[in-house]
Design a protein around this motif. Structure first.
Motif, PDB file in Angstrom:
ATOM      1  N   ILE A  99       0.866  -1.179   0.000  1.00  0.00           N
ATOM      2  CA  ILE A  99       0.000   0.000   0.000  1.00  0.00           C
ATOM      3  C   ILE A  99       0.903   1.230   0.000  1.00  0.00           C
ATOM      4  N   PRO A 100       0.883   2.036  -1.083  1.00  0.00           N
ATOM      5  CA  PRO A 100       1.880   3.096  -1.238  1.00  0.00           C
ATOM      6  C   PRO A 100       1.805   4.208  -0.195  1.00  0.00           C
ATOM      7  N   THR A 101       0.627   4.405   0.404  1.00  0.00           N
ATOM      8  CA  THR A 101       0.466   5.480   1.390  1.00  0.00           C
ATOM      9  C   THR A 101       0.801   5.035   2.805  1.00  0.00           C
ATOM     10  N   MET A 102       1.252   3.808   2.964  1.00  0.00           N
ATOM     11  CA  MET A 102       1.604   3.282   4.278  1.00  0.00           C
ATOM     12  C   MET A 102       3.106   3.024   4.355  1.00  0.00           C
ATOM     13  N   THR A 103       3.673   3.209   5.539  1.00  0.00           N
ATOM     14  CA  THR A 103       5.076   2.878   5.756  1.00  0.00           C
ATOM     15  C   THR A 103       5.257   1.356   5.742  1.00  0.00           C
ATOM     16  N   ALA A 104       6.504   0.934   5.714  1.00  0.00           N
ATOM     17  CA  ALA A 104       6.788  -0.503   5.762  1.00  0.00           C
ATOM     18  C   ALA A 104       6.153  -1.138   6.998  1.00  0.00           C
ATOM     19  N   LEU A 105       6.300  -0.475   8.142  1.00  0.00           N
ATOM     20  CA  LEU A 105       5.738  -1.012   9.379  1.00  0.00           C
ATOM     21  C   LEU A 105       4.221  -1.120   9.288  1.00  0.00           C
ATOM     22  N   GLU A 106       3.577  -0.100   8.758  1.00  0.00           N
ATOM     23  CA  GLU A 106       2.118  -0.118   8.644  1.00  0.00           C
ATOM     24  C   GLU A 106       1.648  -1.184   7.670  1.00  0.00           C
ATOM     25  N   ASN A 107       2.377  -1.361   6.565  1.00  0.00           N
ATOM     26  CA  ASN A 107       2.034  -2.414   5.617  1.00  0.00           C
ATOM     27  C   ASN A 107       2.071  -3.792   6.271  1.00  0.00           C
ATOM     28  N   VAL A 108       3.113  -4.043   7.047  1.00  0.00           N
ATOM     29  CA  VAL A 108       3.264  -5.355   7.679  1.00  0.00           C
ATOM     30  C   VAL A 108       2.225  -5.558   8.786  1.00  0.00           C
ATOM     31  N   ALA A 109       1.890  -4.480   9.482  1.00  0.00           N
ATOM     32  CA  ALA A 109       0.939  -4.589  10.598  1.00  0.00           C
ATOM     33  C   ALA A 109      -0.504  -4.736  10.139  1.00  0.00           C
ATOM     34  N   THR A 110      -0.811  -4.347   8.910  1.00  0.00           N
ATOM     35  CA  THR A 110      -2.198  -4.301   8.437  1.00  0.00           C
ATOM     36  C   THR A 110      -2.975  -5.605   8.630  1.00  0.00           C
ATOM     37  N   PRO A 111      -2.459  -6.777   8.213  1.00  0.00           N
ATOM     38  CA  PRO A 111      -3.250  -8.000   8.409  1.00  0.00           C
ATOM     39  C   PRO A 111      -3.527  -8.307   9.877  1.00  0.00           C
ATOM     40  N   LEU A 112      -2.602  -7.956  10.760  1.00  0.00           N
ATOM     41  CA  LEU A 112      -2.819  -8.175  12.182  1.00  0.00           C
ATOM     42  C   LEU A 112      -3.859  -7.210  12.736  1.00  0.00           C
ATOM     43  N   GLU A 113      -3.807  -5.967  12.272  1.00  0.00           N
ATOM     44  CA  GLU A 113      -4.808  -4.988  12.706  1.00  0.00           C
ATOM     45  C   GLU A 113      -6.205  -5.416  12.269  1.00  0.00           C
ATOM     46  N   LEU A 114      -6.313  -5.918  11.041  1.00  0.00           N
ATOM     47  CA  LEU A 114      -7.610  -6.382  10.548  1.00  0.00           C
ATOM     48  C   LEU A 114      -8.131  -7.560  11.366  1.00  0.00           C
ATOM     49  N   ALA A 115      -7.198  -8.335  11.919  1.00  0.00           N
ATOM     50  CA  ALA A 115      -7.583  -9.482  12.746  1.00  0.00           C
ATOM     51  C   ALA A 115      -7.811  -9.103  14.208  1.00  0.00           C
ATOM     52  N   GLY A 116      -7.599  -7.818  14.529  1.00  0.00           N
ATOM     53  CA  GLY A 116      -7.818  -7.363  15.900  1.00  0.00           C
ATOM     54  C   GLY A 116      -6.729  -7.749  16.873  1.00  0.00           C
ATOM     55  N   VAL A 117      -5.519  -7.969  16.372  1.00  0.00           N
ATOM     56  CA  VAL A 117      -4.406  -8.357  17.247  1.00  0.00           C
ATOM     57  C   VAL A 117      -3.905  -7.116  17.992  1.00  0.00           C
ATOM     58  N   SER A 118      -3.799  -7.212  19.306  1.00  0.00           N
ATOM     59  CA  SER A 118      -3.479  -6.043  20.133  1.00  0.00           C
ATOM     60  C   SER A 118      -2.037  -5.572  19.973  1.00  0.00           C
ATOM     61  N   ASP A 119      -1.106  -6.504  19.746  1.00  0.00           N
ATOM     62  CA  ASP A 119       0.305  -6.127  19.630  1.00  0.00           C
ATOM     63  C   ASP A 119       0.761  -6.141  18.170  1.00  0.00           C
ATOM     64  N   ALA A 120      -0.120  -5.703  17.267  1.00  0.00           N
ATOM     65  CA  ALA A 120       0.135  -5.777  15.826  1.00  0.00           C
ATOM     66  C   ALA A 120       1.447  -5.100  15.443  1.00  0.00           C
ATOM     67  N   PHE A 121       1.707  -3.904  15.987  1.00  0.00           N
ATOM     68  CA  PHE A 121       2.894  -3.166  15.565  1.00  0.00           C
ATOM     69  C   PHE A 121       4.169  -3.753  16.161  1.00  0.00           C
ATOM     70  N   ASP A 122       4.084  -4.307  17.357  1.00  0.00           N
ATOM     71  CA  ASP A 122       5.256  -4.968  17.936  1.00  0.00           C
ATOM     72  C   ASP A 122       5.649  -6.194  17.101  1.00  0.00           C
ATOM     73  N   ARG A 123       4.651  -6.972  16.714  1.00  0.00           N
ATOM     74  CA  ARG A 123       4.933  -8.153  15.897  1.00  0.00           C
ATOM     75  C   ARG A 123       5.419  -7.771  14.506  1.00  0.00           C
ATOM     76  N   ALA A 124       4.843  -6.699  13.953  1.00  0.00           N
ATOM     77  CA  ALA A 124       5.280  -6.226  12.639  1.00  0.00           C
ATOM     78  C   ALA A 124       6.726  -5.753  12.693  1.00  0.00           C
TER      79      ALA A 124
END
Length: 226
Positions: A99-124
């Motif tokens: 997704i061009p408007t998202m940073t690398a971290l945000e791109n990687v975290a997206t599937p976890l965020e959609l799944a409602g994972v609380s530590d999405a950004f730490d795992r990303a």
């Protein structure tokens, strides 16, 4: 007997063309064992990518049955199929699809965020570090090389620790050096998460690293070799 991770029985695929229906795949029967690495090879137009898309539920078979992780996904509705894919599969494409408007971290975290994972950004963040891009977490795709973008795509595909990892020509847009690095990472991620890996490739060197190779020709399995 342990059920296979993927099972295809008499699977066919026809798509509508300008002159009518076009037969893409014909009566494909194939099992992929848990933890196996399978290479799909064959000439252009043989149906390799179409077969991979069927395995991932990204295309709908017009005949036969597809079972993934014990679940029949052949006629599954769009929403439940999307949830099943989100929870069980990681897909890597040749053209990255970041997704061009998202940073690398945000791109990687997206599937976890959609799944409602609380530590999405730490795992990303941990997954980016695993592919050697911890220092590029805040960069956008346009600020990264092709090799770096494919590393981000790999991290995104593996961050949910999928049981099935599907890759369609993951090195197709990369030079030899970057391609070799991506393959090492892909196999490393498979080993780290214990995933089953199915990969479309034109590379003989890459196919040789797979546990098994299945060759397609004209939409049919032409033969397989260990």
């Amino acid at each position: 007997m342990t059920k296979p991770a993927l099972s295809l029985l008499d699977v066919s695929l026809s798509l509508m063309g300008n002159a009518g229906p076009v037969d893409i795949l014909h009566d494909i029967t194939l099992d992929v064992a848990h933890g196996e690495t399978l290479g799909l090879v064959g000439p252009s137009g043989s149906g390799k990518s179409s077969l991979l898309m069927l395995m991932g539920g990204l295309e709908t078979a017009t005949g036969g049955r597809i079972t993934a992780l014990g679940t029949d996904i052949t006629r599954m509705g769009e929403d439940p199929l999307a949830r099943f894919r989100r929870d069980n599969m990681g897909v890597v494409f040749q053209s990255f699809h970041l997704i061009p408007t998202m940073t690398a971290l945000e791109n990687v975290a997206t599937p976890l965020e959609l799944a409602g994972v609380s530590d999405a950004f730490d795992r990303a963040e941990a997954e980016l570090a695993a592919v050697g891009l911890a220092s590029r977490a805040d960069h956008y795709p346009s600020q990264m090389s092709g090799g770096e973008q494919q590393r981000v795509a790999l991290a995104r595909a593996s961050v949910s620790r999928p049981k099935l990892l599907l890759a369609d020509e993951p090195t197709g847009n990369l030079d030899e050096t970057n391609g070799a690095a991506i393959i090492d990472l892909l196999f490393g991620l498979r080993d780290r998460h214990g995933a089953t890996l199915v990969m479309v490739t034109h590379s003989n060197d890459l196919a040789a690293r797979c546990d098994r190779v299945v060759r397609l020709r004209d939409g049919r399995i032409d033969g397989s070799a260990a």
